[in-house]
Motif scaffolding. Structure first.
Motif, PDB file in Angstrom:
ATOM      1  N   LYS A 103      -3.295   3.742  -2.292  1.00 43.85           N
ATOM      2  CA  LYS A 103      -3.481   2.811  -3.397  1.00 43.85           C
ATOM      3  C   LYS A 103      -2.691   1.538  -3.112  1.00 43.85           C
ATOM      4  O   LYS A 103      -1.556   1.579  -2.633  1.00 43.85           O
ATOM      5  N   SER A 104      -3.304   0.390  -3.451  1.00 43.38           N
ATOM      6  CA  SER A 104      -2.721  -0.901  -3.082  1.00 43.38           C
ATOM      7  C   SER A 104      -2.737  -1.881  -4.239  1.00 43.38           C
ATOM      8  O   SER A 104      -3.544  -1.770  -5.169  1.00 43.38           O
ATOM      9  N   TYR A 105      -1.821  -2.840  -4.167  1.00 42.08           N
ATOM     10  CA  TYR A 105      -1.886  -4.022  -5.025  1.00 42.08           C
ATOM     11  C   TYR A 105      -1.509  -5.237  -4.184  1.00 42.08           C
ATOM     12  O   TYR A 105      -0.920  -5.121  -3.106  1.00 42.08           O
ATOM     13  N   ASP A 130      -5.018  -3.448  -8.717  1.00 42.70           N
ATOM     14  CA  ASP A 130      -5.688  -2.333  -8.018  1.00 42.70           C
ATOM     15  C   ASP A 130      -6.608  -2.952  -6.975  1.00 42.70           C
ATOM     16  O   ASP A 130      -7.696  -3.433  -7.286  1.00 42.70           O
ATOM     17  N   GLY A 176      -3.297   9.428  -3.187  1.00 42.57           N
ATOM     18  CA  GLY A 176      -4.738   9.553  -3.156  1.00 42.57           C
ATOM     19  C   GLY A 176      -5.239   9.728  -1.729  1.00 42.57           C
ATOM     20  O   GLY A 176      -4.487   9.655  -0.747  1.00 42.57           O
ATOM     21  N   THR A 218       0.842  -1.198   0.000  1.00 44.89           N
ATOM     22  CA  THR A 218       0.000   0.000   0.000  1.00 44.89           C
ATOM     23  C   THR A 218       0.875   1.245   0.000  1.00 44.89           C
ATOM     24  O   THR A 218       1.764   1.390   0.844  1.00 44.89           O
ATOM     25  N   ASP A 273      -8.491  -2.751  -3.098  1.00 44.52           N
ATOM     26  CA  ASP A 273      -9.009  -1.806  -2.099  1.00 44.52           C
ATOM     27  C   ASP A 273      -9.254  -2.548  -0.784  1.00 44.52           C
ATOM     28  O   ASP A 273     -10.275  -3.223  -0.632  1.00 44.52           O
TER      29      ASP A 273
END
Length: 313
Positions: free
Chosen positions: A118-120, A154, A114, A109, A156
């Motif tokens: 934002k995470s993956y 992407d 933002g 993260t 959440d």
């Protein structure tokens, strides 16, 4: 602008809804890398006219300062086995090399990108290698390497209802005060002046790309345990050269405790063959033989290395 202090790495068992365990680190992390290929078609303009996404690489290296309880899941995965509690001492557990490697997943993260970050996610992942480095006058450092087979580019965590377990608060180990023993075959070399030592557990994962898939499969190979020791040249250590020539086997041991907390980790390789490089002299130079070791499977233990941990609390 994103800042490195706002980069968060967390881990949990693959496919679970357990809380993410936030990991401590000093640098690095697993990534998603897109690999583009030029088809090299001839264009009358003399320019490139096309690029194609042909593969995606998932994984990466993480640098750490080693601390108790923080990386037990990482150790468990690279060893390919479970921690086994000693029946007579509930605070003591051991682990040896095995072939059982339930996969992990890692959440990255960027918390300051933002409003909510934002995470993956790196999915279907394993730890391919773990290394620890002991060096005089330094913190005990290390690194581990991650290989994955899938990803969510992407992700959440809030939308998924994810929860988090805070980072551990155990102190990083100090090579000046927290190393109880470094020994070869029971001869305590800590008193001889060990300058550096490292141990590497490598599962030798092999990449296997398939037609129709962007991310390659990963297959576990032979478990190798290797390392290096730099120590003072004395009458006792001079004998290691002849013993190496004779192909003698040694036990190599690294024993460490995090001070008053009493969390203890012991790495023991029971059958090691040594390679010895004798030093050459130079002006104002401390002469130190360079000893490399390779651990072999011990028939009694059933493993080339055994790790013990004692967690009093």
């Amino acid at each position: 602008m994103a800042e490195s202090n706002q980069y968060r790495l967390a881990v949990r068992a693959a496919g679970s809804t357990d809380p993410w365990q936030i990991l401590r680190r000093t640098d690095g992390g697993p990534g998603i890398t897109t690999n583009m290929t030029n088809p090299n078609e001839v264009d009358s303009s003399g320019q490139d006219s096309s690029m194609l996404l042909t593969s995606i690489t998932v994984g990466g290296d993480v640098s750490i300062a080693f601390s108790a309880k923080t990386y037990d899941l990482i150790i468990q995965n690279v060893m390919g086995n479970d921690w086994v509690v000693d029946g007579g001492d509930p605070t003591l557990s051991t682990i040896i090399i095995g072939q059982d490697t339930p996969k992990l997943e890692f959440l990255v993260t960027y918390q300051d990108v933002g409003a909510a970050g934002k995470s993956y996610v790196i999915k279907d992942a394993n730890v391919s290698q773990l290394q620890l480095n002991v060096s005089a006058g330094q913190v005990l450092t290390g690194s581990f390497s991650i290989v994955g087979e899938d990803y969510v580019a992407d992700y959440d965590p809030a939308a998924e209802g994810d929860t988090f377990t805070d980072e551990t608060t155990t102190k990083p180990l100090n090579c000046a005060q927290d190393i109880n023993e470094i020994s070869i075959d029971g001869s305590a070399l800590i008193n001889v002046c060990v300058n550096t030592m490292d141990v590497t557990i490598n599962r030798n994962y092999q990449e296997d790309p398939c037609v129709g898939e962007l991310v390659a499969n990963q297959f576990k190979g032979t478990a190798t345990v290797t390392g290096n020791i730099s120590l003072a040249l004395t009458e006792a250590t001079f004998g290691l050269l002849q013993q190496s020539i004779n192909e003698e086997e040694f036990k190599v041991k690294l024993d460490m405790t995090d001070g008053t907390a009493g969390n203890r980790y012991v790495f023991e390789a029971y059958r090691c063959k040594l390679g010895v490089e004798m030093p050459s002299g130079g002006r104002d130079t401390v002469l130190r033989p360079a000893v490399s070791y390779t651990a072999l499977k011990d028939p009694v233990v059933g493993s080339s290395i055994q790790i013990s941990r004692t967690l009093p609390v």
